[in-house]
Design an enzyme around this catalytic site. Structure first.
Site, PDB file in Angstrom:
ATOM      1  CE  LYS A  35      -0.346  -0.030   4.986  1.00 56.46           C
ATOM      2  NZ  LYS A  35      -1.279  -0.448   6.141  1.00 56.46           N
ATOM      3  NE  ARG A 131      -6.816   0.795  11.599  1.00 60.40           N
ATOM      4  CZ  ARG A 131      -5.545   0.559  11.358  1.00 60.40           C
ATOM      5  NH1 ARG A 131      -4.754   1.511  11.564  1.00 60.40           N
ATOM      6  NH2 ARG A 131      -5.196  -0.556  10.911  1.00 60.40           N
ATOM      7  CE1 TYR A 256      13.630  31.492   4.837  1.00 59.47           C
ATOM      8  CE2 TYR A 256      13.518  29.090   4.452  1.00 59.47           C
ATOM      9  CZ  TYR A 256      13.566  30.403   4.072  1.00 59.47           C
ATOM     10  OH  TYR A 256      13.298  30.518   2.691  1.00 59.47           O
ATOM     11  CG  MET A 304      10.095  23.883  -0.908  1.00 55.07           C
ATOM     12  SD  MET A 304       8.988  24.805  -1.760  1.00 55.07           S
ATOM     13  CE  MET A 304       7.514  24.622  -1.054  1.00 55.07           C
TER      14      MET A 304
HETATM   15  C1  LIG Z   1      -0.666  -1.633   6.757  1.00 52.61           C
HETATM   16  C2  LIG Z   1      -1.070  -2.799   7.048  1.00 52.61           C
HETATM   17  C3  LIG Z   1      -0.243  -3.922   7.582  1.00 52.61           C
HETATM   18  C4  LIG Z   1       1.152  -3.768   7.572  1.00 52.61           C
HETATM   19  O1  LIG Z   1       1.566  -3.044   8.707  1.00 52.61           O
HETATM   20  P1  LIG Z   1       3.221  -2.848   8.890  1.00 52.61           P
HETATM   21  O2  LIG Z   1       3.277  -2.474  10.333  1.00 52.61           O
HETATM   22  O3  LIG Z   1       3.531  -1.984   8.080  1.00 52.61           O
HETATM   23  O4  LIG Z   1       4.012  -4.311   8.936  1.00 52.61           O
HETATM   24  C5  LIG Z   1      -0.894  -5.083   8.000  1.00 52.61           C
HETATM   25  N1  LIG Z   1      -2.094  -5.050   8.104  1.00 52.61           N
HETATM   26  C6  LIG Z   1      -3.103  -4.123   7.600  1.00 52.61           C
HETATM   27  C7  LIG Z   1      -4.605  -4.225   7.827  1.00 52.61           C
HETATM   28  C8  LIG Z   1      -2.521  -2.782   7.444  1.00 52.61           C
HETATM   29  O5  LIG Z   1      -3.411  -1.981   7.308  1.00 52.61           O
END
Ligand SMILES: *Cc1c(COP(=O)(O)O)cnc(C)c1O
Length: 368
Positions: A35, A131, A256, A304
């Site tokens: 992802k 969640r 800055y 930047m």
């Molecule tokens: C992103 C995600 C993972 C992977 O998590 P890591 O901490 O990067 O290993 C696993 N399961 C779900 C549901 C996720 O959203």
């Protein structure tokens, strides 16, 4: 000469880290989590490098799955959050995706759908992360309804996510595990629980499948490293160069707001990298950087397009010297993205996935 900032992606290191995940959980298979454009590393090249060793991939949404399918990746792809609206079920079907079902409306949409063939379904239970997922007491009924709908759903798995698998204190992890084991016993369900920290450090959570993400990219997610996490290899090297050098007397502010002031006569190097590239502006003075393969530190606020580093103790450093913001320098010295993240009051995930499109990616390795 082109601007020297690049993100170098070592696909052999990616494969090494994936194999390490498998080695840590020999009785599980591992879904490689790709992802957020593979945490900023480029989902397509990472998928190609893992094709053949990873039996399945996972992404956050259909759009990310489409990118992989359009690039010719035909391995199974799990949608970690399932669909966001019922209309997406047609694409789940067309693209041959595996889907998570975490809520009632998704279940009803799936059961009302007439797919060409049944869809592999991963039922998400909320075992304590609070969640996504069904409450544990609701899962049995969900499971039953899916089992009675063989035209819609097949290959059922039970999935959950840990809130604290990375911490040394395992009390809450054990509580989540106890709920999950009770459910799995009752349903006879194959499990998919482990994220990276649980893959590395919690064998009790290793199920039919694991879901390692950030560890594949070489970041150590554990609060306290273990023998396995110390073997992770950095995949991304954010590399640039010194583009200007200033000699300043003691007492001169740099950058800055004059946040940092030369404590002694100092040589300051200007590096082509800034928050416009995704380097975190929260980096404090003292954030480590490798110049010519030697450790030094950020001195002054990140701009930047540029940042400034203290070269006073690296006399050989000059214009065009190599700068590594995280990853591996040409002399083999490693600066971990985790260490940089701690100086930015954040985690490696945000730094890696935050490298902006302005930074060219350069790939090497990845072939078997
Ligand atoms: C992103 C995600 C993972 C992977 O998590 P890591 O901490 O990067 O290993 C696993 N399961 C779900 C549901 C996720 O959203």
């Amino acid at each position: 000469m082109a601007r020297p900032l690049i993100a170098e992606i070592d696909l052999d290191a990616l494969r090494h880290n994936y194999r390490l995940a498998c080695e840590r959980s020999p009785d599980s298979r591992c879904v490689a989590v790709l992802k957020a454009d593979a945490y900023g590393h480029g989902a397509v090249p990472c998928a190609r490098a893992l094709e053949g060793i990873a039996p399945a991939f996972a992404v956050a949404c259909i759009e990310e799955a489409v990118v992989l399918r359009e690039a010719g990746i035909d391995a199974p792809i799990l949608l970690l959050e399932g669909i966001f609206e019922a209309a997406e079920l047609a694409q789940v079907d067309d693209l041959g995706l595996w889907m998570t079902v975490h809520s009632d409306w998704q279940l009803e949409a799936l059961l009302a759908h007439r797919p060409a063939g049944p869809i592999p379904v991963w039922v998400k239970v909320d075992s304590g992360m609070h969640r996504l997922g069904f409450p544990p007491e609701a899962v049995e009924a969900v499971w039953q309804r899916l089992r009675e709908a063989p035209a819609q759903a097949c290959d059922l798995h039970l999935m959950s996510h840990f809130a604290t698998a990375d911490l040394e204190d395992s009390a809450y992890f054990e509580r989540q595990m106890a709920r999950l084991e009770a459910l799995a016993d009752r349903l006879g369900a194959p499990l998919c629980l482990a994220n990276s920290p649980a893959t590395l450090a919690r064998p009790r959570a290793h199920g039919a499948w694991n879901r390692p993400g950030v560890m594949l990219y070489g970041s150590d997610p554990l609060e306290v490293a273990n023998a396995a996490s110390r073997r992770l290899a950095p995949v991304m090297t954010l590399r640039s160069a010194i583009i200007a050098v200033r000699e300043l007397p003691a007492g001169e502010p740099v950058g800055y707001g004059g946040r940092w002031t030369t404590p002694r006569p100092s040589r300051i190097g200007v590096v082509a990298a800034g928050y416009g590239d995704g380097y975190d502006r929260h980096a404090v003075d003292g954030t480590p950087v490798l110049v010519a393969g030697r450790r030094t530190a950020i001195a002054g606020k990140v701009s930047m397009d540029m940042l400034t580093v203290d070269l006073t103790d690296i006399p050989e450093a000059d214009i065009a010297s190599e700068v590594v913001l995280w990853g591996r320098a040409s002399n083999g010295e490693v600066l971990s993205v985790d260490e940089v993240a701690r100086h930015c009051d954040t985690i490696s995930y945000t730094l890696l996935s935050g490298v902006l499109p302005r930074v060219p990616r350069r790939y090497h390795g990845g072939q078997s």
